[in-house]
Design a protein around this motif. Sequence first.
Motif, PDB file in Angstrom:
ATOM      1  N   ASN A   6       0.864  -1.184   0.000  1.00 51.80           N
ATOM      2  CA  ASN A   6       0.000   0.000   0.000  1.00 51.80           C
ATOM      3  C   ASN A   6       0.897   1.230   0.000  1.00 51.80           C
ATOM      4  N   LEU A   7       1.129   1.767  -1.177  1.00 51.95           N
ATOM      5  CA  LEU A   7       2.054   2.888  -1.343  1.00 51.95           C
ATOM      6  C   LEU A   7       1.611   4.104  -0.543  1.00 51.95           C
ATOM      7  N   TYR A   8       0.325   4.407  -0.595  1.00 50.08           N
ATOM      8  CA  TYR A   8      -0.166   5.637   0.045  1.00 50.08           C
ATOM      9  C   TYR A   8      -0.090   5.531   1.564  1.00 50.08           C
ATOM     10  N   ALA A   9      -0.360   4.355   2.100  1.00 49.14           N
ATOM     11  CA  ALA A   9      -0.223   4.155   3.541  1.00 49.14           C
ATOM     12  C   ALA A   9       1.234   4.299   3.961  1.00 49.14           C
ATOM     13  N   ALA A  10       2.144   3.781   3.148  1.00 49.70           N
ATOM     14  CA  ALA A  10       3.567   3.875   3.464  1.00 49.70           C
ATOM     15  C   ALA A  10       4.021   5.330   3.515  1.00 49.70           C
ATOM     16  N   ILE A  11       3.600   6.124   2.532  1.00 47.76           N
ATOM     17  CA  ILE A  11       3.980   7.545   2.512  1.00 47.76           C
ATOM     18  C   ILE A  11       3.385   8.271   3.704  1.00 47.76           C
ATOM     19  N   LEU A  12       2.130   7.966   4.023  1.00 44.46           N
ATOM     20  CA  LEU A  12       1.475   8.606   5.171  1.00 44.46           C
ATOM     21  C   LEU A  12       2.195   8.278   6.477  1.00 44.46           C
ATOM     22  N   VAL A  13       2.516   7.008   6.679  1.00 46.43           N
ATOM     23  CA  VAL A  13       3.164   6.593   7.920  1.00 46.43           C
ATOM     24  C   VAL A  13       4.506   7.293   8.087  1.00 46.43           C
ATOM     25  N   LEU A  14       5.335   7.261   7.051  1.00 51.38           N
ATOM     26  CA  LEU A  14       6.659   7.890   7.144  1.00 51.38           C
ATOM     27  C   LEU A  14       6.542   9.403   7.278  1.00 51.38           C
ATOM     28  N   GLY A  15       5.646  10.002   6.482  1.00 51.66           N
ATOM     29  CA  GLY A  15       5.485  11.453   6.537  1.00 51.66           C
ATOM     30  C   GLY A  15       4.982  11.934   7.881  1.00 51.66           C
ATOM     31  N   LEU A  16       3.989  11.260   8.435  1.00 53.34           N
ATOM     32  CA  LEU A  16       3.432  11.658   9.730  1.00 53.34           C
ATOM     33  C   LEU A  16       4.409  11.417  10.869  1.00 53.34           C
ATOM     34  N   MET A  17       5.130  10.289  10.810  1.00 52.27           N
ATOM     35  CA  MET A  17       6.112  10.015  11.854  1.00 52.27           C
ATOM     36  C   MET A  17       7.253  11.027  11.807  1.00 52.27           C
ATOM     37  N   GLY A  18       7.665  11.405  10.592  1.00 49.29           N
ATOM     38  CA  GLY A  18       8.722  12.404  10.466  1.00 49.29           C
ATOM     39  C   GLY A  18       8.254  13.775  10.914  1.00 49.29           C
TER      40      GLY A  18
ATOM     41  N   ILE B 201      -3.797  -1.816 -11.950  1.00 49.84           N
ATOM     42  CA  ILE B 201      -3.368  -0.452 -12.304  1.00 49.84           C
ATOM     43  C   ILE B 201      -2.118  -0.064 -11.521  1.00 49.84           C
ATOM     44  N   HIS B 202      -2.094  -0.422 -10.238  1.00 53.55           N
ATOM     45  CA  HIS B 202      -0.988   0.002  -9.382  1.00 53.55           C
ATOM     46  C   HIS B 202       0.272  -0.833  -9.560  1.00 53.55           C
ATOM     47  N   THR B 203       0.221  -1.837 -10.427  1.00 54.43           N
ATOM     48  CA  THR B 203       1.458  -2.527 -10.794  1.00 54.43           C
ATOM     49  C   THR B 203       2.451  -1.532 -11.388  1.00 54.43           C
ATOM     50  N   PHE B 204       1.922  -0.543 -12.114  1.00 53.31           N
ATOM     51  CA  PHE B 204       2.770   0.446 -12.786  1.00 53.31           C
ATOM     52  C   PHE B 204       3.052   1.660 -11.901  1.00 53.31           C
ATOM     53  N   ILE B 205       2.563   1.627 -10.660  1.00 57.50           N
ATOM     54  CA  ILE B 205       2.771   2.750  -9.746  1.00 57.50           C
ATOM     55  C   ILE B 205       3.580   2.320  -8.526  1.00 57.50           C
ATOM     56  N   ARG B 206       3.170   1.225  -7.883  1.00 54.03           N
ATOM     57  CA  ARG B 206       3.816   0.804  -6.639  1.00 54.03           C
ATOM     58  C   ARG B 206       5.280   0.411  -6.841  1.00 54.03           C
ATOM     59  N   ILE B 207       5.554  -0.339  -7.907  1.00 59.30           N
ATOM     60  CA  ILE B 207       6.919  -0.849  -8.090  1.00 59.30           C
ATOM     61  C   ILE B 207       7.912   0.280  -8.388  1.00 59.30           C
ATOM     62  N   PRO B 208       7.624   1.181  -9.363  1.00 52.29           N
ATOM     63  CA  PRO B 208       8.559   2.300  -9.570  1.00 52.29           C
ATOM     64  C   PRO B 208       8.673   3.207  -8.351  1.00 52.29           C
ATOM     65  N   ALA B 209       7.541   3.445  -7.669  1.00 52.15           N
ATOM     66  CA  ALA B 209       7.586   4.295  -6.476  1.00 52.15           C
ATOM     67  C   ALA B 209       8.411   3.640  -5.380  1.00 52.15           C
ATOM     68  N   GLY B 210       8.287   2.318  -5.230  1.00 55.40           N
ATOM     69  CA  GLY B 210       9.096   1.615  -4.243  1.00 55.40           C
ATOM     70  C   GLY B 210      10.576   1.741  -4.530  1.00 55.40           C
ATOM     71  N   ALA B 211      10.938   1.669  -5.812  1.00 52.50           N
ATOM     72  CA  ALA B 211      12.350   1.831  -6.195  1.00 52.50           C
ATOM     73  C   ALA B 211      12.840   3.243  -5.889  1.00 52.50           C
ATOM     74  N   MET B 212      12.007   4.251  -6.203  1.00 48.88           N
ATOM     75  CA  MET B 212      12.394   5.645  -5.953  1.00 48.88           C
ATOM     76  C   MET B 212      12.543   5.922  -4.459  1.00 48.88           C
ATOM     77  N   LEU B 213      11.599   5.431  -3.662  1.00 50.63           N
ATOM     78  CA  LEU B 213      11.675   5.656  -2.217  1.00 50.63           C
ATOM     79  C   LEU B 213      12.865   4.924  -1.607  1.00 50.63           C
ATOM     80  N   ALA B 214      13.181   3.749  -2.145  1.00 52.52           N
ATOM     81  CA  ALA B 214      14.350   3.014  -1.651  1.00 52.52           C
ATOM     82  C   ALA B 214      15.628   3.801  -1.906  1.00 52.52           C
ATOM     83  N   VAL B 215      15.726   4.405  -3.083  1.00 50.11           N
ATOM     84  CA  VAL B 215      16.896   5.239  -3.391  1.00 50.11           C
ATOM     85  C   VAL B 215      16.959   6.428  -2.444  1.00 50.11           C
ATOM     86  N   GLY B 216      15.791   7.049  -2.196  1.00 48.22           N
ATOM     87  CA  GLY B 216      15.765   8.182  -1.279  1.00 48.22           C
ATOM     88  C   GLY B 216      16.204   7.802   0.115  1.00 48.22           C
ATOM     89  N   ALA B 217      15.777   6.628   0.581  1.00 46.08           N
ATOM     90  CA  ALA B 217      16.185   6.173   1.908  1.00 46.08           C
ATOM     91  C   ALA B 217      17.675   5.847   1.941  1.00 46.08           C
TER      92      ALA B 217
END
Length: 226
Positions: A20-32, A78-94
Amino acid sequence: METIDVIALTLGVAWASGINLYAAILVLGLMGAGGYTELPESLLVLQDPLVLGAAGGMYFIEFFADKVPGVDTGWDAIHTFIRIPAGAMLAVGAAQGLEINQAAELAAALLGGSLAASSHLTKASTRLVINTTPEPVTNWTASVTEDLAVIGGLWTALNYPLAFIAFIIVFVLFAIWLLPKLWRMLKNIAVTIRNWFGKKTSHVDTADADNDIIDNLIEAKSKKIE
């Protein structure tokens, strides 16, 4: 952040994004934003109110779409084309929390994308199998469990990095074992459905042929009487 913390966060954000990409962003963003954790500089953008608002809106939509049989599968497709690239981008950011070079960034992208793909495919395949049941309770249960897993997984990655890394190793091994079984099960379901429709069509054709024979006999008898 220590090296082990960055590694755990890199794996955690990629794994969670596949579920769940959006939940992941929310959790990290809110915790930060709340001061509960310190994100790498490249991920501070997740704390921005605009990003949190967009992620919150999309999570609201996914919260309901993910609980409707059939709709959840379309959403996952639909999110096959969203979650995987976003996961790669967030991993690089981390991973940039270690001030890595371009080669290491590429390695983080490959690792993050692969891990996001593994968690996404495991979720999507499991949902397809669940959708063969007529009742919606299993969908609701699976959806809520996935959301809790994302929250709990990221919290563990930030607070107990070694435990989370061990979990990821177990998850990858489990996914390697489970995915082929799920795909074989889906293939068998597809074959069963195809055979069922084939038999139904065959029954209809046989009935039509029987009707034609009866009509021909009646017509022949009528001509003989005349």
